[in-house]
Write a protein that holds these residues in place. Structure first.
Motif, PDB file in Angstrom:
ATOM      1  N   ASN A 202       0.826  -1.206   0.000  1.00  0.00           N
ATOM      2  CA  ASN A 202       0.000   0.000   0.000  1.00  0.00           C
ATOM      3  C   ASN A 202       0.863   1.260   0.000  1.00  0.00           C
ATOM      4  OD1 ASN A 202      -2.157  -1.769   0.226  1.00  0.00           O
ATOM      5  ND2 ASN A 202      -2.428  -1.438   2.417  1.00  0.00           N
ATOM      6  N   ARG A 203       1.908   1.242   0.836  1.00  0.00           N
ATOM      7  CA  ARG A 203       2.788   2.398   0.939  1.00  0.00           C
ATOM      8  C   ARG A 203       3.523   2.641  -0.389  1.00  0.00           C
ATOM      9  NH1 ARG A 203       6.779   1.644   5.561  1.00  0.00           N
ATOM     10  NH2 ARG A 203       7.525   0.015   4.168  1.00  0.00           N
ATOM     11  N   GLY A 204       4.100   1.604  -0.947  1.00  0.00           N
ATOM     12  CA  GLY A 204       4.846   1.758  -2.189  1.00  0.00           C
ATOM     13  C   GLY A 204       3.965   2.175  -3.344  1.00  0.00           C
ATOM     14  N   GLU A 205       2.758   1.624  -3.412  1.00  0.00           N
ATOM     15  CA  GLU A 205       1.877   1.954  -4.518  1.00  0.00           C
ATOM     16  C   GLU A 205       1.343   3.377  -4.393  1.00  0.00           C
ATOM     17  OE1 GLU A 205       0.083   0.614  -8.185  1.00  0.00           O
ATOM     18  OE2 GLU A 205       1.865   0.231  -6.972  1.00  0.00           O
ATOM     19  N   THR A 206       1.179   3.857  -3.165  1.00  0.00           N
ATOM     20  CA  THR A 206       0.801   5.254  -2.972  1.00  0.00           C
ATOM     21  C   THR A 206       1.852   6.168  -3.588  1.00  0.00           C
ATOM     22  OG1 THR A 206      -0.435   4.786  -0.945  1.00  0.00           O
ATOM     23  CG2 THR A 206       0.323   7.042  -1.255  1.00  0.00           C
ATOM     24  N   VAL A 207       3.111   5.817  -3.386  1.00  0.00           N
ATOM     25  CA  VAL A 207       4.197   6.585  -3.985  1.00  0.00           C
ATOM     26  C   VAL A 207       4.133   6.509  -5.509  1.00  0.00           C
ATOM     27  CG1 VAL A 207       6.690   6.738  -4.240  1.00  0.00           C
ATOM     28  CG2 VAL A 207       5.690   6.323  -1.993  1.00  0.00           C
ATOM     29  N   THR A 208       3.909   5.317  -6.045  1.00  0.00           N
ATOM     30  CA  THR A 208       3.837   5.146  -7.492  1.00  0.00           C
ATOM     31  C   THR A 208       2.711   5.979  -8.086  1.00  0.00           C
ATOM     32  OG1 THR A 208       4.725   2.903  -7.355  1.00  0.00           O
ATOM     33  CG2 THR A 208       3.515   3.469  -9.347  1.00  0.00           C
ATOM     34  N   VAL A 209       1.540   5.936  -7.447  1.00  0.00           N
ATOM     35  CA  VAL A 209       0.392   6.709  -7.924  1.00  0.00           C
ATOM     36  C   VAL A 209       0.728   8.193  -7.960  1.00  0.00           C
ATOM     37  CG1 VAL A 209      -1.949   7.456  -7.310  1.00  0.00           C
ATOM     38  CG2 VAL A 209      -1.351   5.043  -7.233  1.00  0.00           C
ATOM     39  N   PHE A 210       1.383   8.672  -6.902  1.00  0.00           N
ATOM     40  CA  PHE A 210       1.709  10.091  -6.844  1.00  0.00           C
ATOM     41  C   PHE A 210       2.792  10.447  -7.859  1.00  0.00           C
ATOM     42  CE2 PHE A 210       3.099  14.084  -4.913  1.00  0.00           C
ATOM     43  CZ  PHE A 210       1.875  14.669  -4.680  1.00  0.00           C
ATOM     44  N   ASN A 211       3.785   9.590  -8.002  1.00  0.00           N
ATOM     45  CA  ASN A 211       4.814   9.842  -9.007  1.00  0.00           C
ATOM     46  C   ASN A 211       4.214   9.931 -10.402  1.00  0.00           C
ATOM     47  OD1 ASN A 211       6.905   9.939  -7.192  1.00  0.00           O
ATOM     48  ND2 ASN A 211       7.617   7.864  -7.571  1.00  0.00           N
ATOM     49  N   GLU A 212       3.288   9.024 -10.721  1.00  0.00           N
ATOM     50  CA  GLU A 212       2.694   9.033 -12.057  1.00  0.00           C
ATOM     51  C   GLU A 212       1.800  10.245 -12.259  1.00  0.00           C
ATOM     52  OE1 GLU A 212       2.769   4.292 -13.135  1.00  0.00           O
ATOM     53  OE2 GLU A 212       0.872   5.198 -12.513  1.00  0.00           O
ATOM     54  N   LEU A 213       1.187  10.722 -11.192  1.00  0.00           N
ATOM     55  CA  LEU A 213       0.429  11.967 -11.291  1.00  0.00           C
ATOM     56  C   LEU A 213       1.356  13.096 -11.732  1.00  0.00           C
ATOM     57  CD1 LEU A 213      -2.100  13.362  -8.691  1.00  0.00           C
ATOM     58  CD2 LEU A 213      -0.281  14.802  -9.593  1.00  0.00           C
ATOM     59  N   VAL A 214       2.505  13.183 -11.090  1.00  0.00           N
ATOM     60  CA  VAL A 214       3.454  14.242 -11.402  1.00  0.00           C
ATOM     61  C   VAL A 214       3.980  14.109 -12.824  1.00  0.00           C
ATOM     62  CG1 VAL A 214       5.717  15.193 -10.803  1.00  0.00           C
ATOM     63  CG2 VAL A 214       4.099  14.575  -8.997  1.00  0.00           C
ATOM     64  N   LEU A 215       4.240  12.885 -13.258  1.00  0.00           N
ATOM     65  CA  LEU A 215       4.825  12.665 -14.575  1.00  0.00           C
ATOM     66  C   LEU A 215       3.808  12.764 -15.702  1.00  0.00           C
ATOM     67  CD1 LEU A 215       7.224   9.684 -13.856  1.00  0.00           C
ATOM     68  CD2 LEU A 215       7.876  11.990 -14.519  1.00  0.00           C
ATOM     69  N   LEU A 216       2.644  12.159 -15.512  1.00  0.00           N
ATOM     70  CA  LEU A 216       1.685  12.040 -16.601  1.00  0.00           C
ATOM     71  C   LEU A 216       0.651  13.153 -16.620  1.00  0.00           C
ATOM     72  CD1 LEU A 216       1.010   8.196 -16.480  1.00  0.00           C
ATOM     73  CD2 LEU A 216       2.619   9.439 -17.938  1.00  0.00           C
ATOM     74  N   ALA A 217       0.361  13.724 -15.463  1.00  0.00           N
ATOM     75  CA  ALA A 217      -0.681  14.747 -15.399  1.00  0.00           C
ATOM     76  C   ALA A 217      -0.363  15.762 -14.310  1.00  0.00           C
ATOM     77  CB  ALA A 217      -2.035  14.091 -15.137  1.00  0.00           C
ATOM     78  N   PRO A 218       0.701  16.533 -14.453  1.00  0.00           N
ATOM     79  CA  PRO A 218       1.094  17.455 -13.388  1.00  0.00           C
ATOM     80  C   PRO A 218       0.020  18.468 -13.040  1.00  0.00           C
ATOM     81  CG  PRO A 218       2.320  17.888 -15.403  1.00  0.00           C
ATOM     82  CD  PRO A 218       1.636  16.587 -15.598  1.00  0.00           C
ATOM     83  N   GLY A 219      -0.841  18.814 -13.994  1.00  0.00           N
ATOM     84  CA  GLY A 219      -1.908  19.743 -13.700  1.00  0.00           C
ATOM     85  C   GLY A 219      -2.867  19.232 -12.650  1.00  0.00           C
ATOM     86  N   ALA A 220      -2.957  17.908 -12.505  1.00  0.00           N
ATOM     87  CA  ALA A 220      -3.877  17.315 -11.529  1.00  0.00           C
ATOM     88  C   ALA A 220      -3.384  17.490 -10.095  1.00  0.00           C
ATOM     89  CB  ALA A 220      -4.065  15.823 -11.828  1.00  0.00           C
ATOM     90  N   ILE A 221      -2.153  17.970  -9.930  1.00  0.00           N
ATOM     91  CA  ILE A 221      -1.627  18.190  -8.581  1.00  0.00           C
ATOM     92  C   ILE A 221      -2.498  19.185  -7.820  1.00  0.00           C
ATOM     93  CG2 ILE A 221       0.314  19.165  -7.288  1.00  0.00           C
ATOM     94  CD1 ILE A 221       2.170  17.993  -9.402  1.00  0.00           C
ATOM     95  N   VAL A 222      -3.079  20.149  -8.533  1.00  0.00           N
ATOM     96  CA  VAL A 222      -3.865  21.181  -7.849  1.00  0.00           C
ATOM     97  C   VAL A 222      -5.115  20.590  -7.196  1.00  0.00           C
ATOM     98  CG1 VAL A 222      -3.044  22.989  -9.401  1.00  0.00           C
ATOM     99  CG2 VAL A 222      -5.161  21.769  -9.952  1.00  0.00           C
TER     100      VAL A 222
END
Length: 328
Positions: A202-222
């Motif tokens: 769960n912990r590692g996948e949370t990181v992966t999900v957040f990393n992919e947000l930053v890489l694939l859809a940085p606008g979604a950070i807001v």
């Protein structure tokens, strides 16, 4: 009967050649049954055809296991369809005002991604291919895959990979929803070789999900439930997903060099979790065009610590990335 058997066998072959739909195994099974009935009616002359019919039946059985209603593919299709149905496919446009309050390096990263002036990203669909290995001494395993990510307060990541190892097909289903992750893998869609879950996953996948947000859809950070902390005035920003249990931490470093991102965080490996060495991922904004709008990463590599030092464990390239899609 012989004519019907021939038509069904040929139809099976055509479906496979043209890119078989998920129900092709039904045609193959029907072909095997009708062909064998025809063989029985002329047993003394045609009994050798039984061997081929058995092979055809095995092909149909594999088709059922690999893409039938109980397969990883069917599970992925069902959950991905539901996730996209729940996501807003027509979100409002991201404007400059929405970046107010963000650390300046992060706001700059979002601007350079081209997200401002475009609809907010609520979901991403991706096709990709690449190769992966578990150690420097292990042969590369090629793979293709499909992935759906949804963002917001309850992010999801639905990952499906088809690989080949030692000539045998391996299917991997990696699901993340409600801050809970699972990973399962089967050889020949029959023999389970990985069935992982738990707090570390769960912990590692949370990181992966957040990393992919930053890489694939940085606008979604807001719109993400995250916090930001500047590292230095102009060069980088640290981010971490907010979790009630405090698990999960992701970092993205936006460098002075335009179009480059560096990531840090744990990634899954058989037998435990390792720490990713910062790896560059290329910004394709000036590369090949994409459906929807240009993403922020189209290929990259990941490195992990092994017994003899750091090594590249994955290389991948996105073939297509689409945003805010209504269905898969």
């Amino acid at each position: 009967m012989w004519l019907l058997a021939a038509v069904l066998v040929l139809a099976t072959a055509v479906l496979i050649v043209l890119g078989a739909p998920t129900w092709w195994w039904l045609i193959a099974a029907a072909a095997a049954v009708v062909s064998q009935l025809a063989v029985v009616t002329s047993w003394s002359d045609a009994r050798a055809g039984t061997v081929l019919n058995v092979l055809l039946a095995l092909v149909a059985a594999y088709g059922f296991l690999s893409v039938g209603p109980t397969s990883f593919h069917a599970t992925w299709e069902k959950q991905a369809t539901q996730a996209l149905t729940d996501a807003d496919a027509t979100p409002p446009v991201l404007i400059e005002k929405d970046l107010a309050g963000l650390p300046q390096p992060l706001a700059t990263c979002i601007r350079r991604s081209g997200a401002v002036g475009k609809p907010r990203v609520t979901s991403v669909y991706a096709d990709f291919h690449g190769r992966i290995r578990s150690s420097p001494a292990t042969a590369w395993m090629t793979f293709t895959g499909r992935q759906v990510n949804t963002f917001g307060e309850r992010p999801q990541r639905l990952f499906l990979m088809d690989a080949t190892r030692s000539g045998l097909p391996v299917t991997v289903l990696h699901l993340y929803a409600d801050a809970t992750a699972t990973m399962r893998a089967k050889v020949l869609s029959l023999v389970t070789v990985v069935d992982a879950s738990g707090a570390e996953m769960n912990r590692g996948e949370t990181v992966t999900v957040f990393n992919e947000l930053v890489l694939l859809a940085p606008g979604a950070i807001v719109d993400a439930p995250s916090g930001g902390r500047p590292w230095t005035p102009r060069t980088s920003v640290g981010l971490h997903p907010r979790r009630p249990d405090g698990l999960g931490r992701a970092h993205v470093q936006h460098l002075r060099r335009p179009g480059r991102l560096r990531l840090r965080g744990p990634v899954p490996r058989l037998g435990g979790w390792e720490v990713v060495r910062p790896a560059d991922l290329v910004n394709p904004a000036v590369g090949i065009p994409r459906r929807g709008r240009a993403p922020t990463a189209h290929d990259g590599r990941g490195t992990v610590a092994g017994p003899t030092g750091w090594f590249t464990y994955i290389e991948l390239e996105f073939d297509e990335i689409a945003y805010n899609v209504p269905s898969v």
